[in-house]
Design a protein around this motif. Structure first.
Motif, PDB file in Angstrom:
ATOM      1  N   ALA A   1     -24.800 -32.122  47.327  1.00 20.24           N
ATOM      2  CA  ALA A   1     -23.992 -30.904  47.158  1.00 20.24           C
ATOM      3  C   ALA A   1     -23.891 -30.142  48.480  1.00 20.24           C
ATOM      4  CB  ALA A   1     -24.609 -30.015  46.075  1.00 20.24           C
ATOM      5  N   ILE A   2     -24.977 -30.115  49.237  1.00 19.47           N
ATOM      6  CA  ILE A   2     -24.958 -29.445  50.550  1.00 19.47           C
ATOM      7  C   ILE A   2     -24.022 -30.192  51.500  1.00 19.47           C
ATOM      8  CG2 ILE A   2     -26.364 -29.013  52.611  1.00 19.47           C
ATOM      9  CD1 ILE A   2     -28.666 -28.263  50.694  1.00 19.47           C
TER      10      ILE A   2
ATOM     11  N   LEU B   1     -32.158 -24.661  51.540  1.00 23.22           N
ATOM     12  CA  LEU B   1     -30.806 -24.104  51.546  1.00 23.22           C
ATOM     13  C   LEU B   1     -30.054 -24.577  50.316  1.00 23.22           C
ATOM     14  CD1 LEU B   1     -29.649 -24.598  55.265  1.00 23.22           C
ATOM     15  CD2 LEU B   1     -30.323 -22.444  54.159  1.00 23.22           C
ATOM     16  N   THR B   2     -29.037 -23.817  49.950  1.00 22.39           N
ATOM     17  CA  THR B   2     -28.085 -24.217  48.908  1.00 22.39           C
ATOM     18  C   THR B   2     -26.694 -23.924  49.470  1.00 22.39           C
ATOM     19  OG1 THR B   2     -28.020 -21.982  47.999  1.00 22.39           O
ATOM     20  CG2 THR B   2     -29.651 -23.494  47.033  1.00 22.39           C
ATOM     21  N   PRO B   3     -25.632 -24.437  48.856  1.00 14.69           N
ATOM     22  CA  PRO B   3     -24.290 -24.081  49.346  1.00 14.69           C
ATOM     23  C   PRO B   3     -24.087 -22.565  49.411  1.00 14.69           C
ATOM     24  CG  PRO B   3     -24.139 -25.950  47.873  1.00 14.69           C
ATOM     25  CD  PRO B   3     -25.573 -25.492  47.827  1.00 14.69           C
TER      26      PRO B   3
ATOM     27  N   LYS C   1     -16.277 -27.507  54.909  1.00 19.07           N
ATOM     28  CA  LYS C   1     -16.091 -26.408  55.870  1.00 19.07           C
ATOM     29  C   LYS C   1     -16.001 -26.915  57.310  1.00 19.07           C
ATOM     30  CE  LYS C   1     -17.436 -22.376  53.705  1.00 19.07           C
ATOM     31  NZ  LYS C   1     -17.962 -21.070  53.888  1.00 19.07           N
ATOM     32  N   GLY C   2     -16.012 -28.239  57.466  1.00 20.75           N
ATOM     33  CA  GLY C   2     -15.930 -28.795  58.821  1.00 20.75           C
ATOM     34  C   GLY C   2     -17.268 -28.848  59.533  1.00 20.75           C
ATOM     35  N   MET C   3     -18.371 -28.747  58.747  1.00 21.25           N
ATOM     36  CA  MET C   3     -19.709 -28.813  59.360  1.00 21.25           C
ATOM     37  C   MET C   3     -20.330 -30.193  59.122  1.00 21.25           C
ATOM     38  SD  MET C   3     -21.423 -25.115  58.460  1.00 21.25           S
ATOM     39  CE  MET C   3     -21.146 -25.083  56.727  1.00 21.25           C
ATOM     40  N   LEU C   4     -21.225 -30.593  60.009  1.00 17.29           N
ATOM     41  CA  LEU C   4     -21.972 -31.840  59.828  1.00 17.29           C
ATOM     42  C   LEU C   4     -23.394 -31.508  59.371  1.00 17.29           C
ATOM     43  CD1 LEU C   4     -20.662 -33.726  62.984  1.00 17.29           C
ATOM     44  CD2 LEU C   4     -20.066 -34.209  60.599  1.00 17.29           C
ATOM     45  N   LEU C   5     -24.037 -32.471  58.712  1.00 17.79           N
ATOM     46  CA  LEU C   5     -25.363 -32.212  58.123  1.00 17.79           C
ATOM     47  C   LEU C   5     -26.458 -33.012  58.820  1.00 17.79           C
ATOM     48  CD1 LEU C   5     -27.162 -30.908  55.961  1.00 17.79           C
ATOM     49  CD2 LEU C   5     -26.520 -32.782  54.410  1.00 17.79           C
TER      50      LEU C   5
END
Ligand SMILES: Cc1ncc(COP(=O)(O)O)c(C=O)c1O
Length: 349
Positions: free
Chosen positions: A162-163, A120-122, A170-174
């Motif tokens: 960067a991800i 994945l990329t942004p 955006k308020g997401m967790l990785l």
């Protein structure tokens, strides 16, 4: 009991076809005897916390589990409310190889994106990270990436950072599926934390089984905001081992010293050797670079079946005549050379 299998029969189907590293077996034996508190309140699980903190930082906490699918489901569930969704590559293990467990057991929606190389990329994340506040759309609140990927490719620490930055904005967790995290660390020649904790990863599925364990993985929380309710979720998802000391002992054996590194370095080197041996053969091509312990080759018609008579391996994408060859901690140079010779003969070179 008698040995029922032929230990001389080797293959390239999966890094799970290999057995248990002798040092891991010895650790299980060493942890045996006497009584220890069940369900993780034992001396080995306590020591594992220290080992994990040494690699991932003082805030890290490990939750040993039985398998990688369970680690992924538990980790992702802990990041999401009931209405949450996960953005992932279409080729991700959570999407193609977990029998729908994230959706059916974890109860989350997967929003998948086609990628050229499993990464994945942004920009690719944004194909699915939208619709916030729309009650008709599952809310994309987590991103899951795999390191090294299901296609044997690697994210650099900067790419992961960067991800993470993009996801957090955006308020997401990785989440990182690290079933092969050791192979990635060796290939990057970087400590684990350089491309996890320090890159902004929130939670990790840390793999042990493919690296020589018998069946030992762990969910590792890396950021203070991650992993809410993990202790309850692990039980709820049937991943809480009563005799946890034996899972923890395996992970200690791998990660306390250099065994994880030796095993992964060997597997990666065998994959590089295999690729080099078949790269120039007529009609053989590769869609991806070989960056860890897997080689993905496209073969002329009929070649795969001719070689498969003597060695195990799987088709990856039958429509493209693409096969996957995995190397593992006990793949011998002689195995690779015999296999490459069989491919050479099958292509008529
Ligand atoms: C990328 C990835 N994640 C997770 C897993 C773990 O799967 P399992 O549930 O079989 O331990 C695997 C194993 O094949 C894998 O390749």
């Amino acid at each position: 009991m008698q040995t029922l299998h032929d230990p001389a029969r080797r293959g390239f189907a999966s890094d799970n076809y290999s057995g248990v590293h002798p040092e891991v077996l010895a650790a299980i034996v060493q942890a045996n005897g006497g009584h220890q508190t069940a369900y993780g309140a034992d001396d080995y699980t306590a020591r594992l916390q220290q080992v994990v903190r040494g690699h991932f930082g003082e805030q890290a906490e490990a939750f040993p589990v039985f398998n990688g699918t369970g680690a992924n489901v538990v980790a992702l569930q802990s990041l999401l409310p009931r209405w949450g969704a996960v953005v992932a590559a279409r080729s991700a293990h959570i999407n193609v190889d977990e029998g729908g467990a994230p959706e059916r057991v974890g109860g989350m929606k997967l929003l998948t994106v086609e990628t050229p190389d499993g990464k994945l990329t942004p920009e690719l994340i944004d194909r699915e990270a939208w619709g916030y506040g729309d009650e008709h759309r599952a809310q994309p609140l987590a991103v899951s990436i795999t390191q090294s990927t299901e296609l044997g490719t690697l994210y650099t620490p900067d790419e992961i950072a960067a991800i993470a930055e993009h996801a957090h904005a955006k308020g997401m967790l990785l989440h990182v599926d690290g079933a092969r995290l050791a192979n990635a660390a060796v290939a990057l020649d970087a400590p684990f934390r350089a491309f996890t904790t320090d890159a902004g990863v929130d939670i990790l599925s840390l793999g042990g089984t493919k690296n020589g364990a018998m069946g030992a993985e762990a969910v590792v929380t890396l950021s203070p905001g991650a992993g809410e309710g993990l202790v309850y979720l692990r039980k709820l998802n049937m991943q809480l081992a009563s005799k946890m000391r034996f899972i923890s002992a395996q992970l200690i054996a791998l990660f306390e010293g250099e065994l994880w590194h030796e095993n992964a370095a060997h597997a990666n080197a065998m994959a590089a050797r295999l690729r080099a041996a078949v790269e120039q053969l007529p009609g053989v091509s590769f869609a991806y670079p070989t960056q860890s312990n897997g080689v993905f080759a496209r073969l002329p018609e009929g070649v795969a079946d001719r070689v498969r008579d003597a060695f195990f391996f799987y088709d990856w994408d039958a429509s493209a005549r693409e096969v996957r060859w995995m190397c593992t901690w006990d793949t011998a140079e002689a195995d690779v050379d015999a296999f490459a010779a069989a491919v050479r003969e099958a292509v008529g070179a």
